[in-house]
Design a protein around this motif. Structure first.
Motif, PDB file in Angstrom:
ATOM      1  N   GLU A 198       0.858  -1.189   0.000  1.00 46.24           N
ATOM      2  CA  GLU A 198       0.000   0.000   0.000  1.00 46.24           C
ATOM      3  C   GLU A 198       0.890   1.233   0.000  1.00 46.24           C
ATOM      4  OE1 GLU A 198      -3.345   2.233   2.837  1.00 46.24           O
ATOM      5  OE2 GLU A 198      -2.558   0.246   3.343  1.00 46.24           O
ATOM      6  N   VAL A 199       0.662   2.107  -0.964  1.00 51.10           N
ATOM      7  CA  VAL A 199       1.433   3.348  -1.058  1.00 51.10           C
ATOM      8  C   VAL A 199       0.730   4.414  -0.223  1.00 51.10           C
ATOM      9  CG1 VAL A 199       2.386   5.090  -2.603  1.00 51.10           C
ATOM     10  CG2 VAL A 199       2.185   2.720  -3.384  1.00 51.10           C
ATOM     11  N   LYS A 200       1.415   4.889   0.812  1.00 52.39           N
ATOM     12  CA  LYS A 200       0.828   5.875   1.719  1.00 52.39           C
ATOM     13  C   LYS A 200       1.167   7.303   1.325  1.00 52.39           C
ATOM     14  CE  LYS A 200      -1.099   4.775   4.882  1.00 52.39           C
ATOM     15  NZ  LYS A 200      -2.538   4.431   5.039  1.00 52.39           N
TER      16      LYS A 200
ATOM     17  N   ASN B  36       4.337  10.393   0.432  1.00 50.88           N
ATOM     18  CA  ASN B  36       5.475  10.969   1.157  1.00 50.88           C
ATOM     19  C   ASN B  36       6.540   9.919   1.448  1.00 50.88           C
ATOM     20  OD1 ASN B  36       4.247  13.552   1.273  1.00 50.88           O
ATOM     21  ND2 ASN B  36       3.060  12.933   3.073  1.00 50.88           N
TER      22      ASN B  36
ATOM     23  N   ARG C 233       5.959  -1.449   7.886  1.00 49.98           N
ATOM     24  CA  ARG C 233       6.046  -0.057   7.409  1.00 49.98           C
ATOM     25  C   ARG C 233       7.446   0.193   6.855  1.00 49.98           C
ATOM     26  NH1 ARG C 233       3.686   5.167   8.690  1.00 49.98           N
ATOM     27  NH2 ARG C 233       5.289   6.783   8.874  1.00 49.98           N
TER      28      ARG C 233
ATOM     29  N   VAL D 229       6.340   6.675   1.916  1.00 48.33           N
ATOM     30  CA  VAL D 229       5.966   5.713   2.955  1.00 48.33           C
ATOM     31  C   VAL D 229       5.123   4.617   2.308  1.00 48.33           C
ATOM     32  CG1 VAL D 229       4.747   5.344   5.137  1.00 48.33           C
ATOM     33  CG2 VAL D 229       6.012   7.468   4.758  1.00 48.33           C
ATOM     34  N   TRP D 230       5.441   3.369   2.641  1.00 49.58           N
ATOM     35  CA  TRP D 230       4.709   2.226   2.112  1.00 49.58           C
ATOM     36  C   TRP D 230       4.409   1.247   3.242  1.00 49.58           C
ATOM     37  CZ3 TRP D 230       9.215   4.266   0.330  1.00 49.58           C
ATOM     38  CH2 TRP D 230       9.229   4.816  -0.948  1.00 49.58           C
ATOM     39  N   ILE D 231       3.385   0.434   3.047  1.00 48.07           N
ATOM     40  CA  ILE D 231       3.082  -0.659   3.960  1.00 48.07           C
ATOM     41  C   ILE D 231       3.097  -1.952   3.154  1.00 48.07           C
ATOM     42  CG2 ILE D 231       1.402  -1.684   5.528  1.00 48.07           C
ATOM     43  CD1 ILE D 231       0.390   1.122   6.128  1.00 48.07           C
TER      44      ILE D 231
ATOM     45  N   ALA E 102       2.977  -1.133  10.977  1.00 46.33           N
ATOM     46  CA  ALA E 102       1.968  -0.093  10.803  1.00 46.33           C
ATOM     47  C   ALA E 102       0.716  -0.394  11.615  1.00 46.33           C
ATOM     48  CB  ALA E 102       1.612   0.045   9.323  1.00 46.33           C
ATOM     49  N   SER E 103       0.490  -1.670  11.921  1.00 48.28           N
ATOM     50  CA  SER E 103      -0.660  -2.116  12.722  1.00 48.28           C
ATOM     51  C   SER E 103      -0.310  -3.500  13.265  1.00 48.28           C
ATOM     52  CB  SER E 103      -1.938  -2.153  11.866  1.00 48.28           C
ATOM     53  OG  SER E 103      -1.767  -3.025  10.762  1.00 48.28           O
TER      54      SER E 103
END
Length: 233
Positions: free
Chosen positions: A154-156, A158, A188, A160-162, A209-210
Motif C-alpha cells: 500500500e502506497v501511503k 510521502n 512499514r 511511505v509504504w506498507i 503499521a498495525s
C-alpha cells in the motif's frame, strides 16, 4: 611572348605567399576550435565532479517486456522484496536467541529507522530479562502459495509504504518445536536518506503499521512468543 625569369619567380613567390596565408588561417582556426573544445571539456569535467556519483536505479523484476526506469523511485515490488529480506534477517536466530537477536539487530541497524531500532532494543532487553531468548532458535519462511500481489503493498505517500507479507514462523527451544504459525505482517517501509555505502537501497523498516494478524486455519502447532516488532510510529 615568353615570360622572363624574374616574372616567373615573382609569380611563384606570390603563390607561396598566398598558400602560407591560407595555412596560417587554417592553423588559427584549428587553434580556436581546440581552445573551444578545451573549454567545453573543462565545463563537462566540472559538471561531472559536481554530479552525484551514485545513482540508485530500481529495475523492473522482468525486463523481457521492457519497462520505465526511474532514479530513486522504488516500485511496490521493490518495497515488498526489501521488507521481506530485512525482516527475515531480523528473525533468523540459528543458534541461540539470547545472542543471535542482538547480532542480527546490529547487522540490520542501517536498514531500520532510529525509532524502530529503539523499540527492538527495548524488546531485546525485556525478553532477555524474562529468559525468553535462552536456547531459542527462530526462522521464518514464505507461506506456501502466498506470494507478491499488487495488493501486497500500500502506497501511503510521502515516501511511505506498507508491505503486507505472509510468513511462517518456526521456533525451537532446546531442540523441541514450540511454535509453527503463519502470520501476516504489515511492515512499514520509509525512504531513508543515508550513505549508499551502508544502505544501498535507500529504504528502512519502521516496524509495524498495525498489529500482525494470524492467518486463519494456518496454525499447525503451539503458539509461543509473539513475533518481534512493536507498532511503528
Amino acid at each position: 611572348m615568353a615570360a622572363t625569369p624574374s616574372a616567373i619567380e615573382t609569380d611563384t613567390g606570390l603563390r607561396y605567399r598566398a598558400e602560407n596565408e591560407n595555412l596560417r588561417s587554417r592553423i588559427n582556426t584549428l587553434r580556436s576550435v581546440i581552445a573551444g573544445l578545451f573549454v567545453v571539456i573543462l565545463v563537462l569535467w566540472h559538471g561531472w565532479e559536481d554530479a552525484k556519483k551514485d545513482a540508485r536505479l530500481f529495475l523492473p523484476p522482468n525486463l523481457r517486456s521492457g519497462g520505465m526506469i526511474h532514479r530513486d523511485d522504488p516500485r511496490p515490488e521493490h518495497i515488498y522484496g526489501f521488507a521481506r529480506y530485512i525482516f527475515q534477517l531480523l528473525n533468523y536466530w540459528p543458534r541461540n536467541g539470547e545472542e543471535d537477536y542482538g547480532l542480527v539487530l546490529f547487522k540490520a541497524q542501517n536498514y531500520l529507522t532510529p525509532a524502530c531500532q529503539d523499540e527492538l532494543r527495548s524488546d531485546l532487553e525485556a525478553r532477555a530479562k524474562r529468559g525468553e531468548l535462552t536456547d531459542r532458535k527462530r526462522a521464518i519462511h514464505d507461506v506456501p502459495g502466498h506470494t507478491y500481489e499488487e495488493s501486497s503493498v500500500e502506497v501511503k505517500g510521502n515516501s511511505v509504504w506498507i508491505a503486507r507479507i505472509d510468513f511462517r514462523i518456526e521456533e525451537h527451544v532446546r531442540g523441541m518445536p514450540v511454535k509453527t504459525v503463519d502470520i501476516r505482517y504489515p511492515i512499514r517501509v520509509v525512504a531513508y536518506d543515508v550513505s549508499p555505502e551502508v544502505n544501498p537501497f535507500g529504504l528502512a523498516l519502521d516496524c509495524f503499521a498495525s498489529p500482525p494478524e494470524r492467518i486463519e486455519g494456518s496454525e499447525t502447532s503451539r503458539p509461543a512468543l509473539p513475533p518481534i516488532f512493536k507498532l511503528g510510529s
